[in-house]
Enzyme design. Structure first.
Site, PDB file in Angstrom:
ATOM      1  N   LYS A  21       0.285 -11.798 -14.798  1.00  0.00           N
ATOM      2  CA  LYS A  21       0.519 -13.229 -15.054  1.00  0.00           C
ATOM      3  C   LYS A  21       1.450 -13.811 -13.996  1.00  0.00           C
ATOM      4  O   LYS A  21       1.143 -14.828 -13.378  1.00  0.00           O
ATOM      5  CB  LYS A  21       1.164 -13.400 -16.443  1.00  0.00           C
ATOM      6  CG  LYS A  21       1.780 -14.775 -16.666  1.00  0.00           C
ATOM      7  CD  LYS A  21       2.298 -14.947 -18.070  1.00  0.00           C
ATOM      8  CE  LYS A  21       3.747 -14.590 -18.290  1.00  0.00           C
ATOM      9  NZ  LYS A  21       4.726 -15.548 -17.737  1.00  0.00           N
ATOM     10  N   ASN A  22       2.580 -13.150 -13.779  1.00  0.00           N
ATOM     11  CA  ASN A  22       3.600 -13.750 -12.919  1.00  0.00           C
ATOM     12  C   ASN A  22       3.278 -13.662 -11.430  1.00  0.00           C
ATOM     13  O   ASN A  22       3.941 -14.307 -10.617  1.00  0.00           O
ATOM     14  CB  ASN A  22       4.974 -13.152 -13.232  1.00  0.00           C
ATOM     15  CG  ASN A  22       5.474 -13.623 -14.593  1.00  0.00           C
ATOM     16  OD1 ASN A  22       4.919 -14.559 -15.165  1.00  0.00           O
ATOM     17  ND2 ASN A  22       6.507 -12.974 -15.109  1.00  0.00           N
ATOM     18  N   CYS A 115       8.594 -21.241 -22.340  1.00  0.00           N
ATOM     19  CA  CYS A 115       9.225 -20.616 -23.498  1.00  0.00           C
ATOM     20  C   CYS A 115      10.696 -21.003 -23.561  1.00  0.00           C
ATOM     21  O   CYS A 115      11.373 -21.087 -22.532  1.00  0.00           O
ATOM     22  CB  CYS A 115       9.134 -19.095 -23.365  1.00  0.00           C
ATOM     23  SG  CYS A 115       7.530 -18.429 -23.782  1.00  0.00           S
ATOM     24  N   ARG A 120      17.251 -22.676 -18.357  1.00  0.00           N
ATOM     25  CA  ARG A 120      16.280 -22.648 -17.266  1.00  0.00           C
ATOM     26  C   ARG A 120      16.334 -23.884 -16.365  1.00  0.00           C
ATOM     27  O   ARG A 120      15.359 -24.638 -16.246  1.00  0.00           O
ATOM     28  CB  ARG A 120      14.869 -22.438 -17.828  1.00  0.00           C
ATOM     29  CG  ARG A 120      14.786 -21.244 -18.740  1.00  0.00           C
ATOM     30  CD  ARG A 120      13.392 -20.885 -19.129  1.00  0.00           C
ATOM     31  NE  ARG A 120      12.725 -20.092 -18.118  1.00  0.00           N
ATOM     32  CZ  ARG A 120      11.501 -19.616 -18.239  1.00  0.00           C
ATOM     33  NH1 ARG A 120      10.801 -19.889 -19.308  1.00  0.00           N
ATOM     34  NH2 ARG A 120      10.965 -18.891 -17.305  1.00  0.00           N
ATOM     35  N   ASP A 303      12.052  -9.322 -18.917  1.00  0.00           N
ATOM     36  CA  ASP A 303      10.795  -9.484 -19.658  1.00  0.00           C
ATOM     37  C   ASP A 303      10.466  -8.278 -20.538  1.00  0.00           C
ATOM     38  O   ASP A 303       9.580  -8.350 -21.385  1.00  0.00           O
ATOM     39  CB  ASP A 303       9.624  -9.743 -18.689  1.00  0.00           C
ATOM     40  CG  ASP A 303       9.751 -11.079 -17.989  1.00  0.00           C
ATOM     41  OD1 ASP A 303      10.552 -11.910 -18.437  1.00  0.00           O
ATOM     42  OD2 ASP A 303       9.053 -11.286 -16.977  1.00  0.00           O
ATOM     43  N   ARG A 395      -0.221 -16.743 -24.343  1.00  0.00           N
ATOM     44  CA  ARG A 395       0.145 -17.302 -23.037  1.00  0.00           C
ATOM     45  C   ARG A 395       0.165 -16.221 -21.972  1.00  0.00           C
ATOM     46  O   ARG A 395      -0.076 -16.505 -20.801  1.00  0.00           O
ATOM     47  CB  ARG A 395       1.573 -17.880 -23.083  1.00  0.00           C
ATOM     48  CG  ARG A 395       1.726 -19.067 -23.952  1.00  0.00           C
ATOM     49  CD  ARG A 395       3.148 -19.508 -23.901  1.00  0.00           C
ATOM     50  NE  ARG A 395       3.407 -19.970 -22.539  1.00  0.00           N
ATOM     51  CZ  ARG A 395       4.272 -20.904 -22.237  1.00  0.00           C
ATOM     52  NH1 ARG A 395       4.989 -21.446 -23.182  1.00  0.00           N
ATOM     53  NH2 ARG A 395       4.446 -21.277 -21.010  1.00  0.00           N
TER      54      ARG A 395
HETATM   55  N1  EPU Z   1      18.029 -20.296 -12.537  1.00  0.00           N
HETATM   56  C1  EPU Z   1      18.918 -21.319 -12.277  1.00  0.00           C
HETATM   57  N2  EPU Z   1      18.510 -22.344 -11.483  1.00  0.00           N
HETATM   58  C2  EPU Z   1      17.266 -22.393 -10.933  1.00  0.00           C
HETATM   59  C3  EPU Z   1      16.354 -21.342 -11.208  1.00  0.00           C
HETATM   60  C4  EPU Z   1      16.774 -20.296 -12.014  1.00  0.00           C
HETATM   61  O1  EPU Z   1      20.047 -21.319 -12.756  1.00  0.00           O
HETATM   62  O2  EPU Z   1      16.950 -23.347 -10.223  1.00  0.00           O
HETATM   63  C5  EPU Z   1      18.457 -19.191 -13.420  1.00  0.00           C
HETATM   64  C6  EPU Z   1      17.643 -19.155 -14.710  1.00  0.00           C
HETATM   65  O3  EPU Z   1      18.133 -20.059 -15.660  1.00  0.00           O
HETATM   66  C7  EPU Z   1      17.790 -17.732 -15.126  1.00  0.00           C
HETATM   67  C8  EPU Z   1      17.808 -16.981 -13.802  1.00  0.00           C
HETATM   68  O4  EPU Z   1      18.173 -17.960 -12.803  1.00  0.00           O
HETATM   69  O5  EPU Z   1      18.997 -17.547 -15.780  1.00  0.00           O
HETATM   70  C9  EPU Z   1      16.497 -16.325 -13.420  1.00  0.00           C
HETATM   71  O6  EPU Z   1      15.482 -17.270 -13.331  1.00  0.00           O
HETATM   72  P1  EPU Z   1      14.259 -17.129 -12.325  1.00  0.00           P
HETATM   73  O7  EPU Z   1      14.159 -18.382 -11.544  1.00  0.00           O
HETATM   74  O8  EPU Z   1      14.357 -15.837 -11.582  1.00  0.00           O
HETATM   75  O9  EPU Z   1      13.050 -17.039 -13.347  1.00  0.00           O
HETATM   76  P2  EPU Z   1      11.696 -17.845 -13.318  1.00  0.00           P
HETATM   77  O10 EPU Z   1      11.162 -17.912 -11.949  1.00  0.00           O
HETATM   78  O11 EPU Z   1      11.839 -19.068 -14.108  1.00  0.00           O
HETATM   79  C10 EPU Z   1      10.245 -15.670 -13.573  1.00  0.00           C
HETATM   80  C11 EPU Z   1       9.202 -15.209 -14.533  1.00  0.00           C
HETATM   81  C12 EPU Z   1       9.852 -14.923 -15.874  1.00  0.00           C
HETATM   82  C13 EPU Z   1      10.915 -13.849 -15.678  1.00  0.00           C
HETATM   83  C14 EPU Z   1      11.932 -14.302 -14.629  1.00  0.00           C
HETATM   84  C15 EPU Z   1      12.967 -13.262 -14.295  1.00  0.00           C
HETATM   85  C16 EPU Z   1       7.213 -16.305 -13.762  1.00  0.00           C
HETATM   86  C17 EPU Z   1       6.166 -17.314 -13.987  1.00  0.00           C
HETATM   87  N3  EPU Z   1       8.185 -16.221 -14.670  1.00  0.00           N
HETATM   88  O12 EPU Z   1      10.789 -16.851 -14.155  1.00  0.00           O
HETATM   89  O13 EPU Z   1       8.839 -14.450 -16.730  1.00  0.00           O
HETATM   90  O14 EPU Z   1      11.570 -13.609 -16.879  1.00  0.00           O
HETATM   91  O15 EPU Z   1      11.244 -14.664 -13.418  1.00  0.00           O
HETATM   92  O16 EPU Z   1      12.369 -12.100 -13.877  1.00  0.00           O
HETATM   93  O17 EPU Z   1       7.166 -15.575 -12.784  1.00  0.00           O
HETATM   94  C18 EPU Z   1       7.800 -14.037 -18.794  1.00  0.00           C
HETATM   95  O18 EPU Z   1       6.839 -13.573 -18.157  1.00  0.00           O
HETATM   96  O19 EPU Z   1       7.925 -13.922 -20.034  1.00  0.00           O
HETATM   97  C19 EPU Z   1       8.847 -14.760 -18.065  1.00  0.00           C
HETATM   98  C20 EPU Z   1       9.713 -15.554 -18.662  1.00  0.00           C
END
Ligand code: EPU
Length: 415
Positions: A21-22, A115, A120, A303, A395
Site C-alpha cells: 500500500k505505502n 486514519c 499528523r 504500523d 483501506r
Molecule cells: N510529521 C510532522 N510534520 C510533517 C509530516 C510528518 O510533524 O509535515 C510527523 C507526523 O505527525 C508523525 C511523524 O512525523 O509523528 C511521521 O510521519 P510521516 O510523515 O513519516 O508519516 P506519513 O508519511 O504520514 C507514512 C505511512 C504511514 C506510516 C508512517 C510512518 C504512507 C501512505 N503512510 O505516513 O502508514 O505509519 O509513514 O512509517 O506511506 C499505515 O499504513 O497504517 C500508515 C499510517
C-alpha cells in the site's frame, strides 16, 4: 461492514503477499509526472489505492484496470485542484501535491484526512516545498502552491518523514538543478519510489540512506513497474499465525525489509525460516513477553505496533510498548480489554500483561492497523467476535478475510 471471527483455529498453510500500500500510493502519484502512460503491476486492490486512482481520474488521467495490472495515461491531464472530499478521505493525498507541482508548477488542495492516529501535521512538506521555490498560500481552507519553475535546493528534514521525503522527490524530479534531502526517511517504500522514478528516466540516488540526491531531468518516459510486497501485511500475517500457535508460509516477501519485525518475533519465541522471497513461521507453545519501541526505519515500524500489542496479550509475562511516532495509536487497547486482555496505557507507553484466555465479543475498529490488531486478538479468542467498521481495515489489507480463510481461520465478511 463487519467481520465475524470464530477464534481458536491455528493458522496453517501458504499464502502470497500482496503489493505494498505505502509504495503504491506515491508511485501512483508519480504517474502524473511524465504525462505518459504507465503500467503498474501488483497494486493492491484496497480502498486507499482506489481513492488515489479516483483522484487521478478526476484530474483528467485515463485509468484502465485489466488482469491485475493498472494502466495510467496522464497525457491529457490538465486539472491541478484535488477535490476537497477525496483529500479528506486519505492522508497520502498530500503526495499528489509534489507530483502536480513537479509537472504543472501548480497544485491546490485542502488539509489531508486519513486514519485518526495523531495530529499528523504537514509543516515539513510545506517548509521544504517552499525551499524549492514554490509559493504557498492558504485561502479559505485551501493550500495553493504555485511557481514559475521548481529550483533544486539543499533540504534538511527536521524529522525523517516518509511522506515529506516522497513529496520532495516527486517535486524535484523535473526541477532545474540538483536537490538533496538530508535526514531523509529510509523506508523500503522510498527505495521502491526511487527505482520507479529512475525507470521513468529520473536521476535519483541514495534512497535507503538518509541522504537522497535528485538531479533534475527534462523528460520522463513510458514504463511498466512491479510494486514491492507489503511488509506490513506480511508482518500482520506472521503475528496472526503466532497468536494462534500456528505454522504458515508467506510467499513473495522481501525478507531484508522485515528484519526488525522477524527479530522481535524470534525474541517472542517464534521459529523463523527464510528462503528466497519466502518466509515460514512456526509459533512457540507459549509466546514470550517483549519490549518494543517504534522508530523510523530501520527501527521497529509504528504500523506493526498494534498487531504486536494484540499478539502479546496472550504472552507469558508483561510486555511494554513505546509508541514514538504517532501519539494516538493505542485506541485499539480499549477494544482488546473487551476480549479480556489486561492492557493499560500511560502516555506513549502501553503495558500488556499476558493472560491465558481471551473470549469473543463485539468490537469497533477506529483505524486501519488498530483494526488488524483487533482481528489478531479475535483469531485467538474463545468463541465468536463481531468486528464493526471494518472499512478501515479494507483501506489497507487486500482480501484479508479470504487470505485468513485460506490459512484455516474462521472469518466471514458481512456487508
Ligand atoms: N510529521 C510532522 N510534520 C510533517 C509530516 C510528518 O510533524 O509535515 C510527523 C507526523 O505527525 C508523525 C511523524 O512525523 O509523528 C511521521 O510521519 P510521516 O510523515 O513519516 O508519516 P506519513 O508519511 O504520514 C507514512 C505511512 C504511514 C506510516 C508512517 C510512518 C504512507 C501512505 N503512510 O505516513 O502508514 O505509519 O509513514 O512509517 O506511506 C499505515 O499504513 O497504517 C500508515 C499510517
Amino acid at each position: 461492514m463487519q467481520y465475524i471471527i470464530k477464534g481458536g483455529n491455528k493458522l496453517e498453510g501458504e499464502i502470497m503477499a500482496s503489493g505494498s500500500k505505502n509504495a503504491s500510493l506515491p508511485i501512483i502519484a508519480a504517474c502524473i509526472l511524465g504525462g505518459k502512460t504507465t503500467t503498474l503491476y501488483n497494486v493492491p486492490n484496497i480502498n486507499d489505492t482506489k481513492i488515489t486512482l479516483e483522484i487521478l481520474e478526476i484530474l483528467g488521467c485515463k485509468v484502465v484496470r485489466k488482469n491485475g495490472k493498472i494502466i495510467i495515461d496522464s497525457s491529457n491531464m490538465k486539472k491541478t485542484e484535488i477535490p476537497n472530499e477525496l483529500m479528506h478521505k486519505l492522508r497520502s493525498s498530500i503526495i499528489l501535491a509534489g507530483a502536480l507541482i513537479g509537472r504543472f508548477k501548480k497544485a491546490v488542495f485542502s488539509y489531508p484526512g486519513g486514519c485518526d492516529i495523531g495530529a499528523r501535521p504537514i509543516d515539513l512538506h510545506i517548509k521544504t516545498l517552499q525551499k524549492l521555490g514554490i509559493n504557498i498560500d492558504e485561502d479559505a481552507g485551501y493550500i495553493i502552491c504555485k511557481c514559475d519553475k521548481v529550483v533544486g535546493a539543499d533540504l534538511q528534514l527536521d524529522f525523517p518523514s516518509v511522506g515529506a521525503t516522497e513529496n520532495i522527490m516527486l517535486a524535484a524530479v523535473l526541477a532545474e538543478g540538483e536537490t538533496t534531502i538530508s535526514n531523509a526517511a529510509m523506508e523500503p517504500e522510498i527505495i521502491d519510489l526511487q527505482n520507479f522514478l529512475n525507470r521513468m528516466g529520473a536521476k535519483v540516488a541514495g534512497a535507503g540512506t538518509n541522504l537522497i540526491k535528485i538531479q533534475g531531468v527534462k523528460n520522463l518516459k513510458n514504463v511498466s513497474y512491479n510494486i514491492m510486497p507489503d511488509r506490513i501485511e506480511v508482518g500482520t500475517l506472521l503475528c496472526m499465525t503466532m497468536i494462534t500457535g500456528g505454522h504458515s508460509k508467506i510467499l513473495g516477501v522481501n525478507n531484508e525489509d522485515i528484519t526488525s519485525i522477524t527479530s522481535k518475533l524470534e525474541e517472542a519465541g517464534a521459529k523463523i525460516v527464510t528462503g528466497k522471497n519466502q518466509i515460514e513461521i512456526i509459533a512457540p507453545k507459549k509466546i514470550k513477553s517483549v519490549e518494543i519501541k517504534t522508530y523510523p526505519y530501520p527501527g521497529f515500524p509504528t504500523d506493526m505496533q498494534s498487531v504486536f500489542g494484540a499478539m502479546l496479550t496472550v504472552a507469558k509475562g508483561t510486555s511494554i510498548i513505546v509508541e514514538n511516532i504517532f501519539e494516538n495509536r493505542f485506541k485499539y487497547l480499549n477494544e482488546l480489554k473487551k476480549l479480556g486482555a489486561k492492557v493499560s496505557q500511560e502516555g506513549k507507553v502501553a503495558i500488556i500483561k499476558g493472560t491465558k484466555k481471551l473470549h469473543g465479543v463485539e468490537m469497533n475498529v477506529t483505524d486501519l492497523r488498530g483494526g488488524a490488531a483487533i482481528c489478531t486478538a479475535a483469531l485467538a479468542a474463545n468463541g465468536e467476535s463481531k468486528i464493526n467498521n471494518i472499512e478501515y481495515i479494507l483501506r489497507g489489507y487486500e482480501n484479508l478475510d479470504k487470505k485468513l480463510r485460506a490459512l484455516n481461520a474462521q472469518i466471514e465478511l458481512v456487508r
